[in-house]
Design an enzyme around this catalytic site. Structure first.
Site, PDB file in Angstrom:
ATOM      1  N   THR A 197      37.568  39.473  43.188  1.00 47.31           N
ATOM      2  CA  THR A 197      37.768  38.026  43.180  1.00 47.31           C
ATOM      3  C   THR A 197      38.382  37.660  44.525  1.00 47.31           C
ATOM      4  OG1 THR A 197      38.048  37.895  40.789  1.00 47.31           O
ATOM      5  CG2 THR A 197      38.969  36.093  42.094  1.00 47.31           C
TER       6      THR A 197
ATOM      7  N   LYS B  19      33.712  31.769  39.797  1.00 48.53           N
ATOM      8  CA  LYS B  19      34.926  32.418  39.287  1.00 48.53           C
ATOM      9  C   LYS B  19      36.129  31.492  39.443  1.00 48.53           C
ATOM     10  CE  LYS B  19      37.657  35.616  37.686  1.00 48.53           C
ATOM     11  NZ  LYS B  19      37.789  36.989  38.218  1.00 48.53           N
TER      12      LYS B  19
ATOM     13  N   LYS C  61      47.249  34.854  42.789  1.00 46.52           N
ATOM     14  CA  LYS C  61      46.325  35.102  43.898  1.00 46.52           C
ATOM     15  C   LYS C  61      45.053  34.288  43.703  1.00 46.52           C
ATOM     16  CE  LYS C  61      42.991  37.807  43.997  1.00 46.52           C
ATOM     17  NZ  LYS C  61      41.994  38.888  43.855  1.00 46.52           N
TER      18      LYS C  61
END
Length: 290
Positions: free
Chosen positions: A98, A173, A241
């Site tokens: 990711t 995502k 994050k």
């Protein structure tokens, strides 16, 4: 002919994902920054632990990566010792990290210059999904590369979809993480309200989960939230994050994400409480804090 696949990065996700490839009969080579983990993987599965990225990707048909963030992708993909310089022409590079859409676009361009395909393919489903081979994978790239890569990813996925050109997987995502952030905060507030109102929170969930309030988070996390158990699942540090990536992309595309920005701050509060590695559902703990 046996397909040769290299897997770079054997964390909680990559370790079982590479294992599924070995179980499927592929010729699997693995590399991890910590060599001992690669050697342990080779003991658990039928495959080879490699001492370098160059060794792992040489003659590979597919190269999968699952590392930490943009900086880690630059480290493993670029430079003389990296994937792009050492994987053969025609190889399909599949990144399950990711990361930002910008790094996906950059790596796709660099891979194309070497006549390699690149698919950004972040996953959803967590460690349990990786172990059970039931991940959802959202992809960015060209149709040709995706068509070749899809059967390989199906070994550890229940759903694989091409969302658009390079970077589209990462952007999808981001949508996933934005939605989860709001859902978990809403569920946290609902359960906290139930507790403060003197209700049996589990009975409340049993009732409302049959109606419009139902969600994956409610079905899979409400019980542990009520019990105050968070030593599992997707860590707060990782979520911060990811939300940072979302907010950075929002500044670039001018999307307004007020709730996401607020929930990101709430996760900062959880970190200050010592919950760096707690599951994301630990948002409820900051509401319980006296």
């Amino acid at each position: 002919m046996t397909v040769t696949a290299a897997f770079i990065g054997l964390g909680v996700m990559g370790y079982p994902m590479a294992g599924h490839l070995a179980k499927a009969g592929l010729n699997v080579r693995v590399w991890n920054r910590t060599q001992q983990k690669a050697e342990q993987w080779a003991k658990d599965f039928d495959g080879k632990a490699c001492a370098s990225i160059a060794e792992a990707v040489a003659d590979a048909d597919f190269v999968m990566t699952c590392v930490g963030a943009d900086k880690d992708l630059i480290e493993v993909f670029e430079g003389d010792a990296g994937i792009i310089a050492n994987a053969p022409e025609g190889a399909i590079l599949i990144d399950h990290t990711t990361a930002s859409s910008g790094i996906a676009e950059r790596l796709a361009k660099n891979a194309a210059a070497r006549h390699q395909g690149f698919i950004d393919a972040p996953v959803s489903g967590g460690q349990q999904g990786a172990e059970n081979g039931m991940l959802t994978i959202m992809c960015g790239g060209d149709q040709g590369g995706f068509t070749k890569a899809e059967p390989i990813m199906n070994h550890y996925a229940r759903a694989v979809n091409l969302m658009g050109p390079a970077g589209s997987g990462q952007k999808t995502k981001m949508v996933n993480q934005i939605a989860i952030a709001g859902l978990v905060q809403g569920l946290s507030e609902a359960l906290h309200f139930a507790e403060q109102a003197g209700l049996d929170a589990q009975k409340v969930v049993d009732v409302i989960s049959k109606g419009a309030a139902q969600s994956w988070q409610m079905e899979n996390r409400s019980g542990t939230m009520i019990a105050g158990e968070f030593e599992h699942g997707f860590a707060v540090d990782w979520m911060r994050k990811d939300l940072g990536i979302c907010l950075q992309e929002a500044r670039r595309n001018h999307a307004r994400l007020p709730v996401t920005a607020l929930v990101d701050q709430f996760y900062g509060d959880v970190q200050e409480m010592g919950g760096h590695r707690w599951d994301t559902s630990s948002l409820i703990q900051r509401l319980r804090k006296k």
